[in-house]
Design a protein around this motif. Structure first.
Motif: not given
Length: 372
Positions: A299, A354-355, A357-359, A365, A368, A371
């Motif tokens: 992650v 996660m806030v 750069r969630p990718q 992104k 991902l 999502s």
């Protein structure tokens, strides 16, 4: 200091293998595997138990890889036709079942006393000066390969950025690529220089380090070829929308099964190196936390990117080493609290990531999987 960096390099290498296997399953095929440590357990125990009975080490390791892949086949046949949550639940259960079997079947695994005294690769190798320089030459080839892969990755990111931005390219993105290039080159040179000193003052760990680095390079190169092949593109299509892949005539179940088995086999390789690094293995070495550590790496680095798996392993173990060394000097916590605090900080870093750069650091992104 050289010996400790060799220790860290081995751990980064074997966890990079472990992360590459999970990244193939989740990052490319979208398979949520919360019991990845099961494949490491099978690979480790199969390798050491067979080699202890006189089976040549290379054959024992191949057997460990094969049985890890077979485990992936058995899990996949029973769950991959169902929803993703069934796979997650089954893999957790299988990993815990294997750990409990290793803990209770004393006749096979020696239970909580652990398996020890098994053969180790290159443990009796005592190179002369010429052989040491030959090992350094092999390491140099590996370093050149790593620099080449770094250059290709940066050039690929540059081209992608140019396509997105048109003819212009944002200065901040240029600076970002430059910074990542400097950091990557620094890591490669640091490992190379320290490894040269270790090989000149050769011991078993130095040989194991060279072996694990070469294995990482071969597996990484193979996965990069697969990712850019039609097979890899089909996996990405399945990850994005398997119904479209099915409509195009692709056997989705078969592709998922292949990815799951191959990812498990790579984890089996990591298990063999894990056992050789520890020199004694206990069931407690294969707890569920190991799986979530490697999930953190994938992650953090960015799912669906093989360089991201390597980067995640490097960052995770750099953090682990720094906090183990400096946190006790601050005197804020006692020894029982330090471990909990370090895990809490990892959780905080993941929440921020996660806030922000969630990718992940190197991920895209639009790719991902969570999502969807």
């Amino acid at each position: 200091m050289v010996g400790y960096l060799v220790f860290l390099t081995i751990y980064v290498g074997l966890y990079a293998l472990f992360a590459l296997g999970l990244n193939l399953q989740w990052g490319y095929a979208g398979l949520i595997n919360f019991g990845h440590v099961a494949f490491m357990t099978v690979g480790a125990y199969t390798t050491v138990l067979l080699s202890s009975q006189g089976v040549p080490l290379i054959l024992a390791a191949i057997a460990g890889i094969a049985i890890a892949a077979l485990l992936g086949l058995l899990i996949g046949l029973s769950t991959l036709r169902l929803r993703e949550d069934y796979l997650a639940i089954v893999t957790i259960g299988v990993s815990e079942m294997l750990r409990l079997v290793a803990l209770n079947e004393d006749w096979l695994t020696k239970g909580s006393f652990g398996v020890r005294g098994f053969p180790l690769p290159l443990e009796r190798f005592d190179p002369n000066l010429v052989q040491k320089y030959f090992l350094i030459a092999i390491l140099t080839v590996l370093a050149i390969f790593a620099v080449g892969q770094l250059w290709r990755g940066l050039r690929s990111q540059w081209r992608e950025g140019k396509e997105i931005q048109g003819t212009s390219y944002q200065p901040t993105q240029k600076v970002s690529l430059l910074i990542w290039g400097i950091i990557g080159l620094g890591v490669i040179l640091g490992i190379y220089v320290n490894s040269c000193f270790a090989l000149l003052d050769y011991n078993y760990k130095a040989g194991l380090m060279l072996l694990v680095l070469w294995t990482v390079a071969i597996v990484y190169w193979g996965l990069e070829l697969l990712a850019k092949s039609p097979w890899g593109r089909v996996l990405k299509a399945i990850r994005e929308d398997e119904e479209i892949a099915t409509a195009l005539g692709k056997n989705v179940f078969w592709y998922k099964l292949q990815a799951f088995m191959l990812g498990g086999a790579i984890a089996g390789i990591a298990g063999a190196f894990y056992a050789w690094q520890l020199t004694t293995i206990y069931p407690s070495n294969f707890e569920t936390l190991v799986t979530f550590n490697v999930w953190t790496m994938v992650v953090l680095g960015g799912a669906g990117k093989n360089p991201g798996a390597l980067l995640g392993a490097i960052i995770f173990w750099a953090y682990d080493a720094l906090t183990r060394f400096y946190l006790p000097k601050l005197g804020w916590f006692d020894s029982s609290q330090e471990g909990a605090f370090r895990i809490m900080i990892i959780g905080l870093i993941l929440m921020i990531l996660m806030v922000w750069r969630p990718q992940g650091i190197l991920g895209k992104k639009e790719e991902l999987t969570l999502s969807s």
